[in-house]
Design an enzyme around this catalytic site. Structure first.
Site, PDB file in Angstrom:
ATOM      1  N   GLY A 130      65.689 -18.801  74.690  1.00  0.00           N
ATOM      2  CA  GLY A 130      64.799 -17.632  74.813  1.00  0.00           C
ATOM      3  C   GLY A 130      65.042 -16.654  73.691  1.00  0.00           C
ATOM      4  CG  ASN A 131      62.320 -14.262  72.229  1.00  0.00           C
ATOM      5  OD1 ASN A 131      61.991 -13.194  72.724  1.00  0.00           O
ATOM      6  ND2 ASN A 131      61.491 -15.312  72.158  1.00  0.00           N
ATOM      7  CG  HIS A 132      67.584 -10.362  72.176  1.00  0.00           C
ATOM      8  ND1 HIS A 132      68.414 -10.406  73.269  1.00  0.00           N
ATOM      9  CD2 HIS A 132      68.290 -10.855  71.134  1.00  0.00           C
ATOM     10  CE1 HIS A 132      69.583 -10.885  72.890  1.00  0.00           C
ATOM     11  NE2 HIS A 132      69.539 -11.176  71.605  1.00  0.00           N
ATOM     12  CB  SER A 133      60.428 -10.513  73.333  1.00  0.00           C
ATOM     13  OG  SER A 133      59.279  -9.813  73.745  1.00  0.00           O
ATOM     14  CB  ALA A 155      58.909 -12.763  70.893  1.00  0.00           C
TER      15      ALA A 155
END
Ligand code: CTP
Length: 398
Positions: free
Chosen positions: A206-209, A274
């Site tokens: 995943g990512n930090h969005s 994102a």
């Protein structure tokens, strides 16, 4: 945003009256016609000369003098809105009781336009039951009350009771009285948040969005009349704003399926999610156990949602993409415009303090297909959303 609007500003006796000078200036700058009425005690805090110079209109403070009677009825009828800012405890009590011993009160009682008040008082006065009762009474008359701020007060104490800042008061007027529903009848697709690409039943890439920027855009589009289809990745944020239909997704593939289904019906799309560019090639059915010293993961490119929408774009549809870059920002943003067949690319740079993932503020530059490049200051994400939607509307109706 206030072009041609007639604002009657009533100022009462409170130290916050110094901020009313800025309210006049901001309103006039935004195109409004402003007239000012003062209570007698307001003159202890601000001068009629300052206010008449800034508003370019005579200031009224007396019901009558030796030569003439001031027409409070016509003032109340002239205005599109009467704004009482600051509203002191004393004037609040008199308004609630229907008293009429000065020009502000006479104008209030005869005003046929909406009335908005911005109270200012010390914390204990603000919380006093009489104040609560009087404000409730004003609201029962249909008047609108702008919430007070918390902070340093004239008494030196810290707490509730500060008048809202002039910029926030103008924003309130715009949101509650002069909202332009320039996107009425349009369907807007918005993506927001990250995507999670599963490795096994318990792990993902995943990512930090946070999804905050996309949600703010969805809310702004809805406020301006659009019917919003928000395709939201696994974000902990949510919205209950009217006019937004949310479809929750987890993966880039699910987001792609949702977006390609909606796009043919939409007038515009804002791709602020994102999206993961790669996803694990295989998803293990059971939890992956550690065995070897190293572990190699094979990833496969996800579908480019923005690019696919760009390929399918029809005349009259408007497509907005985001770019988050760390180097050669402008070049990449401009290339992205062409490569994705987008109309607008919103660049936010990780090099700018307070911009990007997780922050409540953002600093953007907008690149438009006709070559416009518009930089903006760092602002709260709600204001950034407004700037983006302003550019969308500008381009849609160009
Ligand atoms: N985006 C998308 N689908 C993807 C990846 C990205 O729709 N699979 C969208 C994002 O929502 C954003 C824009 O593409 O609006 C830019 O994202 P970015 O990852 O910077 O685009 P890429 O083309 O993947 O950029 P790069 O060449 O840097 O990998």
């Amino acid at each position: 945003m206030f072009q041609g609007k007639k604002i009657l500003l009533a100022i009462t006796g409170s130290i916050a009256a110094y901020k009313s000078i800025l309210i006049v200036r901001l309103l006039v700058k935004a195109g409004a016609e402003v007239r000012v009425v003062l209570t007698p005690s307001a003159k202890d805090f601000v001068t009629p000369l300052t206010l008449s110079t800034l508003s370019k209109n005579p200031v009224v403070s007396e019901l009558f003098n030796e030569q003439a009677w001031s027409n409070h009825v016509m003032l109340g009828r002239w205005a599109d809105v009467m704004l009482v800012a600051p509203l002191s405890c004393n004037t609040l009590a008199k308004m609630a009781a229907g008293q009429c011993d000065n020009m502000v009160l006479a104008t209030y009682l005869s005003a046929t336009c909406p009335v908005v008040v911005a109270p200012a008082m010390d914390e204990d006065m603000w919380h006093h039951p009489t104040t609560r009762e009087n404000l409730a009474k004003l609201e029962s008359f249909g008047n609108k009350v702008i919430p007070v701020d918390k902070g340093e007060l004239a008494s030196g104490l810290n707490g509730d009771g500060r008048m809202a800042e002039p910029e926030a008061i103008l924003q309130y007027l715009q949101d509650h009285l002069f909202q332009t529903r320039d996107l009425e009848g349009k369907i807007a697709l918005v993506t927001a948040g990250p995507t999670y690409e599963p490795l096994d039943p318990v792990r993902f890439i995943g990512n930090h969005s946070s999804g905050k920027m996309g949600i703010a855009i969805a809310e702004e589009l809805a406020r301006r009349g659009a019917q919003v289809e928000l395709v939201l990745g696994p974000s902990s944020y949510h919205t209950q704003a009217k006019g937004i239909h949310i479809q929750r997704v987890q993966t880039a593939e699910e987001m792609y399926q949702a977006c390609t289904g909606i796009w043919p019906t939409a007038s515009l799309a804002v791709m602020s999610a994102a999206v993961a560019d790669y996803s694990p090639t295989t998803k293990a059915k059971e939890k992956i156990k550690k065995t070897e010293e190293s572990f190699t993961l094979e990833l496969t490119r996800t579908k480019d949602i923005l690019g696919s929408l760009g390929k399918e774009k029809q005349n009259g549809q408007l497509l907005v993409g985001f770019a988050l870059e760390t180097t050669n920002e402008k070049d990449y943003a401009q290339q992205k415009l062409k490569k994705k067949n987008a109309d607008i690319i919103v660049l936010n740079s990780l090099n700018d303090e307070g911009a990007g993932f997780g922050y409540d503020t953002n600093k953007i530059t907008i690149f438009e297909k006709d070559g416009n490049e518009i930089p903006f200051n760092r602002k709260p994400k709600q204001e950034v959303a407004r700037d983006i939607v302003d550019r969308i509307v500008n381009m849609l109706y160009a």
